[in-house]
Structure formats: C-alpha cells, structure tokens
Motif scaffolding. Structure first.
Motif, short mmCIF file in Angstrom:
data_model
loop_
_atom_site.label_atom_id
_atom_site.label_comp_id
_atom_site.label_asym_id
_atom_site.label_seq_id
_atom_site.Cartn_x
_atom_site.Cartn_y
_atom_site.Cartn_z
N ALA A 114 0.84 -1.21 0.00
CA ALA A 114 0.00 0.00 0.00
C ALA A 114 0.87 1.25 0.00
CB ALA A 114 -0.93 -0.01 1.22
N TYR A 118 0.96 4.11 -2.89
CA TYR A 118 0.66 5.50 -2.53
C TYR A 118 1.78 6.43 -3.00
CZ TYR A 118 -0.37 9.60 0.39
OH TYR A 118 -0.63 10.87 0.84
N GLY B 68 -2.65 2.11 3.78
CA GLY B 68 -3.72 1.27 3.25
C GLY B 68 -4.90 1.03 4.18
N LYS B 71 -9.42 4.97 2.84
CA LYS B 71 -9.58 5.38 1.44
C LYS B 71 -10.16 6.80 1.41
CE LYS B 71 -11.80 4.16 -2.84
NZ LYS B 71 -13.21 3.96 -3.20
N THR B 87 -10.73 0.93 4.67
CA THR B 87 -10.59 -0.14 3.69
C THR B 87 -10.82 -1.48 4.41
OG1 THR B 87 -8.27 -0.37 4.23
CG2 THR B 87 -8.82 1.18 2.46
#
Lengths: 124, 124
Positions: A114, A118, B68, B71, B87
């Motif tokens: 992630a 990003y 992560g 969102k 998420t």
C-alpha cells in the motif's frame, strides 16, 4: 465517543490514546519484547536493537519507566551499573501486544505494498 | 530477535515496528475508531475528535491512507467534497486494536498512578 464496543466520554478516549501512544511506539515495543525473558543492561538493549540512538533509547526507557512498564535498578558500583526489567504491568501488556504484533507481522507485506502504491501515485 | 513466540530477523522486527508505529499512534487510533460505522468528511472527523489541529489531522489521514487503512474519495463539487472511509485492511485492524484499547482502558488508572509517582520522584 465510541471506542470499540464502548461508549466513552472523550477524556477517557484521550487517556486510552495516551496509553496506546506509549505501547504503540516502535522502540517501546522492541524494548518490551527484549525484556521479556529477564533484566538487561542499557548497553545490551542498545546492541540488540542495533539501529536506535543512545538519546532515543534513553527517552524510550524513561517513558516506559514513567508509565510503569519498566523498573530501573542502579547498582552503585564504579562505574554504576543500570539494569532494566519489566514490571507486572509490563509483563501484562505483552498479551495484547503479542496479538497486535502477530497481526502486524501477518499484514506487513500488504502495508508495504500500500505504501509503495501511494508513493507512486503521489510522486511528482 | 524474538517477537512474541517468534524468532525473527531484525529487519522483519523493524518492519513490524513500522506497522505498529502507525496503528499505535493516538490520533490514528481515534480516526480508525471514528470511521468504524461508515465514511466521514474531514470536518466531521475534526469536530468529533475536538482537540486535534487541522495540520495534525491532515498528516494522520495521509499516513493512514498511505499504509492502506483508509480510502480518500474526492467528489468534484464546488467546493470539492472529501470523504474518508476504512478499507478492508482498516476494518481488519479493528480486531487487535479493540483488544489493545480494552487493555488500555482497564489499566489506564494504573498507568496514570505510575506517571504521577514517577513525576513526584523526579521533581527537583
């Protein structure tokens, strides 16, 4: 405010947040884990962690002592000898900390992926 | 290095420490908890947390998005509307986070007493 299944006033939430801020700190976690099997000297902790500065390790140990997780014992030899060990509270926190560490371990590749995605999206 | 019941090389320990550093952060915990029941706008989060600065909340949300857990959705109205939601990973972390929060809640008076005693001992 709701914390987990509980409805809590925000001052209690902040106080829980303060407790979490200490035990969620990266260096604090490593120190607690390293002291799990018995007392250690400052120099041993520093060597075993490897990447921590003397200043940061001192601050971490002071924070853990202040919050009651670690006991510091000074033996008045020359030079003085300083040992650190977990208190009952410090041993007690190992239980939720282990659950969290196992979670972090099982998800670390997902988190790293992630982060990479990003950083790629937000690169200029 | 030993983490919990596991014997791990220190790079894995550091990577677990990085994961923990984010989810152990006080503001991150509060944001995850607040998003538990659905998406929220920046202004709602700020109002519900109360004591957080705009800058700190922005940094916290960016960190959670990068790792992560959260969102971010921008709706191109005028002015643009920005919503945040958990998420799957963010919902997943609620499980160990709840265990940790409940521990912190049950021990917070003990930690606060330890802090007071430490500060009294170390007062000049």
């Amino acid at each position: 405010m709701k914390l987990g299944n509980l409805d809590l006033p925000s001052d209690v939430c902040r106080s829980v947040g303060d407790v979490l801020a200490r035990i969620g700190d990266k260096w604090s976690v490593l120190v607690i884990v390293l002291l799990k099997d018995g007392s250690k000297r400052f120099s041993e902790l520093r060597r075993e962690i490897g990447t921590v500065s003397q200043k940061m390790l001192t601050a971490t140990l002071r924070g853990l002592e202040r919050d009651g997780y670690v006991k510091r014992t000074v033996t008045p030899t020359i030079p003085p000898r300083v040992d650190y060990e977990l208190t009952d509270l410090g041993r007690d926190v190992m239980v939720p900390l282990n659950a969290m560490a196992n979670w972090a371990l099982s998800r670390r590749e997902q988190v790293e992926a992630a982060r990479k995605a990003y950083d790629k999206r937000n690169k200029r």
